[in-house]
Scaffold this motif. Structure first.
Motif, PDB file in Angstrom:
ATOM      1  N   PHE A 204       0.830  -1.202   0.000  1.00  0.00           N
ATOM      2  CA  PHE A 204       0.000   0.000   0.000  1.00  0.00           C
ATOM      3  C   PHE A 204       0.871   1.261   0.000  1.00  0.00           C
ATOM      4  CE2 PHE A 204      -3.326   2.845   2.003  1.00  0.00           C
ATOM      5  CZ  PHE A 204      -4.209   2.784   0.934  1.00  0.00           C
ATOM      6  N   HIS A 205       1.921   1.236   0.825  1.00  0.00           N
ATOM      7  CA  HIS A 205       2.825   2.392   0.914  1.00  0.00           C
ATOM      8  C   HIS A 205       3.413   2.702  -0.476  1.00  0.00           C
ATOM      9  CE1 HIS A 205       5.902   5.086   2.614  1.00  0.00           C
ATOM     10  NE2 HIS A 205       6.694   4.542   1.711  1.00  0.00           N
ATOM     11  N   ASN A 206       3.885   1.637  -1.164  1.00  0.00           N
ATOM     12  CA  ASN A 206       4.496   1.837  -2.497  1.00  0.00           C
ATOM     13  C   ASN A 206       3.479   2.388  -3.497  1.00  0.00           C
ATOM     14  OD1 ASN A 206       6.715   0.754  -1.315  1.00  0.00           O
ATOM     15  ND2 ASN A 206       6.588  -1.238  -2.325  1.00  0.00           N
TER      16      ASN A 206
ATOM     17  N   ASP B  46      -2.745  10.904 -10.642  1.00  0.00           N
ATOM     18  CA  ASP B  46      -4.104  11.464 -10.598  1.00  0.00           C
ATOM     19  C   ASP B  46      -5.096  10.371 -10.978  1.00  0.00           C
ATOM     20  OD1 ASP B  46      -3.058  13.817  -9.836  1.00  0.00           O
ATOM     21  OD2 ASP B  46      -3.163  14.796 -11.793  1.00  0.00           O
ATOM     22  N   TRP B  47      -6.283  10.426 -10.364  1.00  0.00           N
ATOM     23  CA  TRP B  47      -7.249   9.314 -10.452  1.00  0.00           C
ATOM     24  C   TRP B  47      -8.367   9.660 -11.439  1.00  0.00           C
ATOM     25  CZ3 TRP B  47     -10.929   8.594  -5.648  1.00  0.00           C
ATOM     26  CH2 TRP B  47     -11.889   7.593  -5.920  1.00  0.00           C
TER      27      TRP B  47
ATOM     28  N   PHE C 186     -19.772   8.421 -12.429  1.00  0.00           N
ATOM     29  CA  PHE C 186     -18.631   8.170 -11.533  1.00  0.00           C
ATOM     30  C   PHE C 186     -18.116   6.724 -11.666  1.00  0.00           C
ATOM     31  CE2 PHE C 186     -19.718  11.846  -8.708  1.00  0.00           C
ATOM     32  CZ  PHE C 186     -18.442  12.345  -8.593  1.00  0.00           C
ATOM     33  N   ASP C 187     -16.812   6.564 -11.535  1.00  0.00           N
ATOM     34  CA  ASP C 187     -16.204   5.243 -11.270  1.00  0.00           C
ATOM     35  C   ASP C 187     -16.868   4.736  -9.979  1.00  0.00           C
ATOM     36  OD1 ASP C 187     -14.558   3.201 -10.380  1.00  0.00           O
ATOM     37  OD2 ASP C 187     -12.808   4.473 -10.026  1.00  0.00           O
ATOM     38  N   CYS C 188     -17.382   3.491 -10.006  1.00  0.00           N
ATOM     39  CA  CYS C 188     -18.132   3.027  -8.824  1.00  0.00           C
ATOM     40  C   CYS C 188     -17.255   2.987  -7.570  1.00  0.00           C
ATOM     41  CB  CYS C 188     -18.783   1.677  -9.076  1.00  0.00           C
ATOM     42  SG  CYS C 188     -17.596   0.384  -9.410  1.00  0.00           S
ATOM     43  N   TRP C 189     -15.914   2.915  -7.716  1.00  0.00           N
ATOM     44  CA  TRP C 189     -15.035   2.930  -6.535  1.00  0.00           C
ATOM     45  C   TRP C 189     -15.060   4.292  -5.832  1.00  0.00           C
ATOM     46  CZ3 TRP C 189     -14.131  -1.339  -4.466  1.00  0.00           C
ATOM     47  CH2 TRP C 189     -13.956  -2.487  -5.248  1.00  0.00           C
ATOM     48  N   PHE C 190     -15.429   5.326  -6.595  1.00  0.00           N
ATOM     49  CA  PHE C 190     -15.565   6.644  -5.956  1.00  0.00           C
ATOM     50  C   PHE C 190     -16.714   6.583  -4.945  1.00  0.00           C
ATOM     51  CE2 PHE C 190     -16.774  11.000  -5.288  1.00  0.00           C
ATOM     52  CZ  PHE C 190     -15.619  11.744  -5.488  1.00  0.00           C
ATOM     53  N   GLU C 191     -17.784   5.880  -5.363  1.00  0.00           N
ATOM     54  CA  GLU C 191     -18.937   5.750  -4.461  1.00  0.00           C
ATOM     55  C   GLU C 191     -18.585   4.884  -3.255  1.00  0.00           C
ATOM     56  OE1 GLU C 191     -22.706   5.460  -7.171  1.00  0.00           O
ATOM     57  OE2 GLU C 191     -20.944   4.700  -8.201  1.00  0.00           O
ATOM     58  N   SER C 192     -17.878   3.756  -3.491  1.00  0.00           N
ATOM     59  CA  SER C 192     -17.476   2.891  -2.371  1.00  0.00           C
ATOM     60  C   SER C 192     -16.592   3.657  -1.401  1.00  0.00           C
ATOM     61  CB  SER C 192     -16.699   1.677  -2.873  1.00  0.00           C
ATOM     62  OG  SER C 192     -17.399   1.055  -3.902  1.00  0.00           O
ATOM     63  N   GLY C 193     -15.687   4.442  -1.953  1.00  0.00           N
ATOM     64  CA  GLY C 193     -14.771   5.230  -1.115  1.00  0.00           C
ATOM     65  C   GLY C 193     -15.509   6.300  -0.318  1.00  0.00           C
ATOM     66  N   SER C 194     -16.702   6.682  -0.810  1.00  0.00           N
ATOM     67  CA  SER C 194     -17.501   7.712  -0.115  1.00  0.00           C
ATOM     68  C   SER C 194     -18.389   7.100   0.964  1.00  0.00           C
ATOM     69  CB  SER C 194     -18.413   8.441  -1.109  1.00  0.00           C
ATOM     70  OG  SER C 194     -17.677   8.839  -2.227  1.00  0.00           O
ATOM     71  N   MET C 195     -18.330   5.775   1.110  1.00  0.00           N
ATOM     72  CA  MET C 195     -19.237   5.062   2.026  1.00  0.00           C
ATOM     73  C   MET C 195     -19.327   5.671   3.428  1.00  0.00           C
ATOM     74  SD  MET C 195     -19.118   2.799   4.741  1.00  0.00           S
ATOM     75  CE  MET C 195     -17.436   2.273   4.708  1.00  0.00           C
ATOM     76  N   PRO C 196     -18.207   6.044   4.078  1.00  0.00           N
ATOM     77  CA  PRO C 196     -18.331   6.536   5.462  1.00  0.00           C
ATOM     78  C   PRO C 196     -19.252   7.748   5.604  1.00  0.00           C
ATOM     79  CG  PRO C 196     -16.038   6.116   4.926  1.00  0.00           C
ATOM     80  CD  PRO C 196     -16.799   5.991   3.644  1.00  0.00           C
TER      81      PRO C 196
ATOM     82  N   ASP D  67      -6.915  -7.567  -3.211  1.00  0.00           N
ATOM     83  CA  ASP D  67      -7.083  -6.819  -4.465  1.00  0.00           C
ATOM     84  C   ASP D  67      -7.622  -5.406  -4.217  1.00  0.00           C
ATOM     85  OD1 ASP D  67      -9.273  -8.189  -3.495  1.00  0.00           O
ATOM     86  OD2 ASP D  67     -10.300  -8.287  -5.428  1.00  0.00           O
ATOM     87  N   GLN D  68      -8.126  -5.149  -2.981  1.00  0.00           N
ATOM     88  CA  GLN D  68      -8.649  -3.805  -2.681  1.00  0.00           C
ATOM     89  C   GLN D  68      -7.552  -2.840  -2.254  1.00  0.00           C
ATOM     90  OE1 GLN D  68     -11.443  -3.022  -3.669  1.00  0.00           O
ATOM     91  NE2 GLN D  68     -12.048  -5.116  -4.097  1.00  0.00           N
ATOM     92  N   THR D  69      -6.290  -3.309  -2.222  1.00  0.00           N
ATOM     93  CA  THR D  69      -5.177  -2.396  -1.898  1.00  0.00           C
ATOM     94  C   THR D  69      -5.211  -1.231  -2.878  1.00  0.00           C
ATOM     95  OG1 THR D  69      -3.943  -4.351  -1.293  1.00  0.00           O
ATOM     96  CG2 THR D  69      -2.694  -2.333  -1.453  1.00  0.00           C
ATOM     97  N   ARG D  70      -5.524  -1.553  -4.143  1.00  0.00           N
ATOM     98  CA  ARG D  70      -5.593  -0.488  -5.155  1.00  0.00           C
ATOM     99  C   ARG D  70      -7.035  -0.087  -5.445  1.00  0.00           C
ATOM    100  NH1 ARG D  70      -0.968  -2.623  -9.366  1.00  0.00           N
ATOM    101  NH2 ARG D  70       0.713  -2.663  -7.847  1.00  0.00           N
ATOM    102  N   GLY D  71      -7.981  -0.699  -4.711  1.00  0.00           N
ATOM    103  CA  GLY D  71      -9.397  -0.411  -4.921  1.00  0.00           C
ATOM    104  C   GLY D  71      -9.960   0.352  -3.746  1.00  0.00           C
TER     105      GLY D  71
END
Length: 804
Positions: free
Chosen positions: A101-103, A110-111, A182-192, A220-224
């Motif tokens: 994750f650090h690497n 940019d995403w 939106f990329d659906c991961w944007f929505e997952s990342g907004s979950m909190p 696989d969620q390290t990058r997700g």
């Protein structure tokens, strides 16, 4: 990006600009492109390279990667902040955080957050035709205000046609929403924030509970998801979105390939759950490398292994408790109610003390490991604990739990087992929610536990009451039992054959005190030996031999190795002991330390005895010596053990419950030889301890005996039959004298008593302190009967009373 030529349209065909191949699908044009390059003398090489290629999983057609315009989030600007936020999180396993994750954060680009699909959350960007003016819609209220329309639904087909006027004036036209979602991961990342509709509602709830305590997802969620959670929370709040994280690996098919619905290369989860239970599947996964980010090859047999090693022994301990608690009532005693734990801690029995300590250690271990989010360490510890509970506590305390050592002792051991089971269930409820709930719902019936479900119970707190000395002594006792078993197996001495003496050699006097004091009866019974003798002088039964450690000394001593080696091998007992004490010895100017010489301890047999008579086994810590010589009293005890074993097996064959009231008879088939009868009478105490009643000669069976099953056996050349019969009531001559008037009253009493259930009669006698009044026989006056004087409730009781 301006100036970038995208040569392929949405259908995967070449555009107008590519005049020679326009309108042709890129895959079909491959051969002609090669020919065209060749004609222009520009072909360097032609060939095929085999590699895996991405296909659309829906249509099965090959995919094409094409440059498309995208909207980006500027991640590179906050890269240092991301790395700082990562430091504030705790990961299991930590190397995923520190390395992978650090690497990934360190090289963050940019995403691209936009996708050109129909379904999805529309990007809330309204843009003018000349691209100069962009409005971000940060609420429905803003969109309604700027457009003058009511908005009830945010899906594309409801908002795509909404326009807003340009703030620069009507000549600049209207602003329209950009096409993308939106990329659906944007929505997952907004979950909190999104799931509680923050910031429009629940501000206080969010601020109190952010960052979240714990998240878990796959490697696989390290990058997700892990990444998008971190980017969004860092950009918005300068904090990580979570405090703790468990990263799991992938569950693969048994052959190591990815599980695939189309290939059906895995068993159906529903089948596995129906066959072994959801708890077994959960424990199998928790106990595997998959909870520490490594992959697991799923094996159905692994789930069965959990049932066999965890649930069956655990359930057997619970069943044993329930059977013996019920037995108290069947025998007419007051119902089982667990004694308070504070009183149990004062029990004088060492194994009560030990299992309380082991339970305490389990609670404290689970606390410690769960605090550190290490799921995978709990199951091995639990397996060891359950093994201790069933194979040591229950097994060694059978006599107490079955009430053979008195009612008070029985209640103490049943209560100890009860508390151990309830505590284990509550501790393990998060891991095995269904199994523990099933046990709890029955166990709570006899306690004052107010909680309706195990999942409402507080997690047990630790009192720090564990006792390391007791736990260590019992561990050593089990080692002794294993070593003694090894000696027996080597000499084909079955456990049913009693042995005269066992000597335990160990320098620790505290341990020897425990093993020949509190633990002595357990060792004697389990290993079937008549005496246990302690010895704290290791040299009494050991001879020492010194051997040079060639791998260490070879390089160092060179040509001196041979002569030094000879001297080491010649070392006397005194020299070896002195060397162990001082830690060094010198030969030919070379100083040898403890690592240079290996001291081998061998068993020194007393003079004038052979290996067949006395043998030993050790584990480097404790030495066990067994006297294997037979004598007559040992032979008799062995016969009794064999006969009892045959009776227990016959009870199982007849599918009898431990609480079923039966009489057991035997009959020697060796004509005129009454050796067996003499042996069984001399061993009566042992037989009663195990069976709960005497073994009765068949000749003493009443004429109305109901035999349930019988079997013939031969033990040490003695042939005999055993019979298991229903317990029957026995009437004494005293009853005839006690029933006034005539033999008619005696006959009527007999008929009445024989028609009654023995367990009910037993209860009534118990309630009346050994007396009952029979006042229901028409034509006869009431009569008081005394148990053991006028009537016996089993032939075994009558036989025992007459013998004594």
């Amino acid at each position: 990006a301006s100036g970038l030529v995208v040569a392929v349209d949405d259908d995967g065909c070449f555009i107008e600009k590519i005049s020679e191949f326009k309108g042709r699908h890129v895959k079909e044009a491959d051969k002609d492109i090669i020919s065209a390059v060749k004609e222009r003398w520009r072909l360097v090489s032609k060939g095929s390279i085999e590699h895996s290629y991405p296909y659309c999983w829906r249509s099965g057609t090959p995919l094409i990667y094409r440059a498309v315009p995208s909207w980006f989030v500027k991640v590179e600007k906050i890269r240092d902040q991301l790395l700082e936020c990562n430091k504030q999180t705790y990961w299991v396993p930590d190397y995923v955080k520190e390395k992978r994750f650090h690497n990934w954060l360190e090289g963050a680009r940019d995403w691209a957050v936009s996708r050109s699909r129909f379904w999805g959350t529309p990007l809330p960007l309204w843009i003018s035709q000349d691209g100069e003016e962009i409005v971000v819609m940060d609420s429905i209220e803003k969109l309604e205000r700027l457009s003058g329309l009511k908005v009830n639904d945010l899906h594309r087909h409801h908002v795509d046609d909404i326009t807003i006027p340009s703030s620069r004036g009507p000549e600049y036209g209207v602003l329209k929403r950009v096409e993308d979602v939106f990329d659906c991961w944007f929505e997952s990342g907004s979950m909190p924030y999104a799931y509680i509709h923050y910031p429009f509602e629940n501000r206080e709830l969010f601020e109190k509970n952010f960052p979240g305590n714990f998240v878990a997802e796959g490697l696989d969620q390290t990058r997700g998801w892990f990444y998008t959670l971190m980017v969004l929370s860092t950009a918005l709040f300068g904090k990580p979105a979570f405090k703790n994280l468990i990263c799991n690996g992938l569950v693969l098919a048994e052959d190591g390939k990815k599980m695939s619905k189309s290939k059906k290369n895995y068993p159906s989860p529903v089948e596995v759950i129906n066959e072994y239970g959801a708890d077994a599947l959960r424990l199998y996964l928790i106990n595997s490398p998959v909870v520490r980010a490594e992959s697991l090859r799923f094996k159905r047999s692994g789930v069965y292994g959990v049932v066999k090693d965890v649930f069956l022994p655990w359930y057997n301990a619970y069943r044993f408790l329930v059977q013996n608690a019920k037995r108290l009532e069947i025998e007419g005693l007051s119902a089982f109610s667990p004694i308070d734990q504070t009183l149990l801690l004062k029990s004088s029995n060492v194994l009560d003390h030990w299992i309380n300590s082991a339970t305490e250690s389990l609670v404290s271990f689970v606390h410690q490991e769960m605090d550190a989010y290490r799921l995978y360490t709990v199951v091995p510890y639990l397996v060891k604990y359950i093994d201790n509970l069933t194979n040591i506590y229950v097994r060694f305390n059978r006599k107490r739990l079955k009430g053979r050592t008195g009612e008070e002792d029985c209640r103490v051991s049943l209560s100890t087992l009860y508390h151990a089971l309830v505590t284990t269930c509550v501790v393990m409820a998060p891991f095995t929610p269904f199994f523990t709930e099933a046990l709890y719902q029955n166990l709570r019936k006899v306690s004052s536990k107010p909680e309706d479900s195990i999942h409402f119970c507080s997690f047990p707190s630790t009192t720090g009451e564990s006792d390391e000395r007791v736990e260590q002594s019992v561990n050593r006792m089990m080692t002794i039992i294993d070593l003694a078993r090894n000696i027996r197996e080597r000499h084909n001495k079955a456990l049913k054959t009693p042995l005269k003496e066992m000597v335990i050699v160990h320098p620790d006097n505290e341990f020897l005190e425990d093993i020949t004091g509190k633990l002595k009866e357990y060792v004697m019974e389990e290993m079937n030996v008549k005496t246990v003798t302690p010895c704290n002088d290791p040299m009494l039964y050991a001879s020492l031999r010194a051997e040079p450690n060639f791998s260490v000394l070879g390089k160092r001593l060179g040509k001196d190795m041979g002569k030094v080696s000879n001297e080491v091998k010649k070392m006397t007992q005194e020299q070896i002991l002195a060397f162990e004490q001082s830690g060094e010895i010198s030969f030919f100017g070379h100083c040898l330390k403890l690592d240079d010489i290996k001291v081998v301890r061998q068993f020194k047999r007393p003079a004038d005895v052979t290996e067949k008579e006395i043998d030993a086994a050790g584990d480097g810590d404790v030495l066990v010596i067994l006297d294997l010589r037979a004598d007559q009293s040992l032979f008799e005890a062995g016969v009794a053990r064999e006969v009892v074993n045959r009776i227990q097996k016959l009870r199982k064959t007849a599918q009898l419950e431990p609480t079923d009231l039966v009489d057991v008879y035997y009959k020697s088939v060796d004509n005129g030889n009454n050796t067996l009868e003499e042996i069984l009478q001399s061993q009566d105490q042992y037989i009663r301890d195990v069976l709960g009643n005497s073994l009765i000669p068949k000749a003493m069976a009443p004429p109305n005996v109901v035999v349930i099953c019988e079997e013939f056996h031969n033990v040490h050349d003695m042939s005999f039959a055993i019979y298991i019969a229903r317990s029957s009531t026995v009437f004494t001559p005293d009853l005839l004298a006690h029933a006034p008037g005539s033999s008619d009253h005696f006959d009527a009493l007999k008929i009445y008593l024989l028609s009654r259930s023995i367990s009910r009669l037993k209860n009534e006698f118990q309630t009346g302190n050994g007396k009952i009044t029979v006042d229901c026989i028409e034509g006869f006056s009431p009569i008081d009967l005394q148990l053991g004087k006028h009537v016996f409730l089993s032939v075994g009781d009558f036989y025992q009373a007459n013998r004594s």
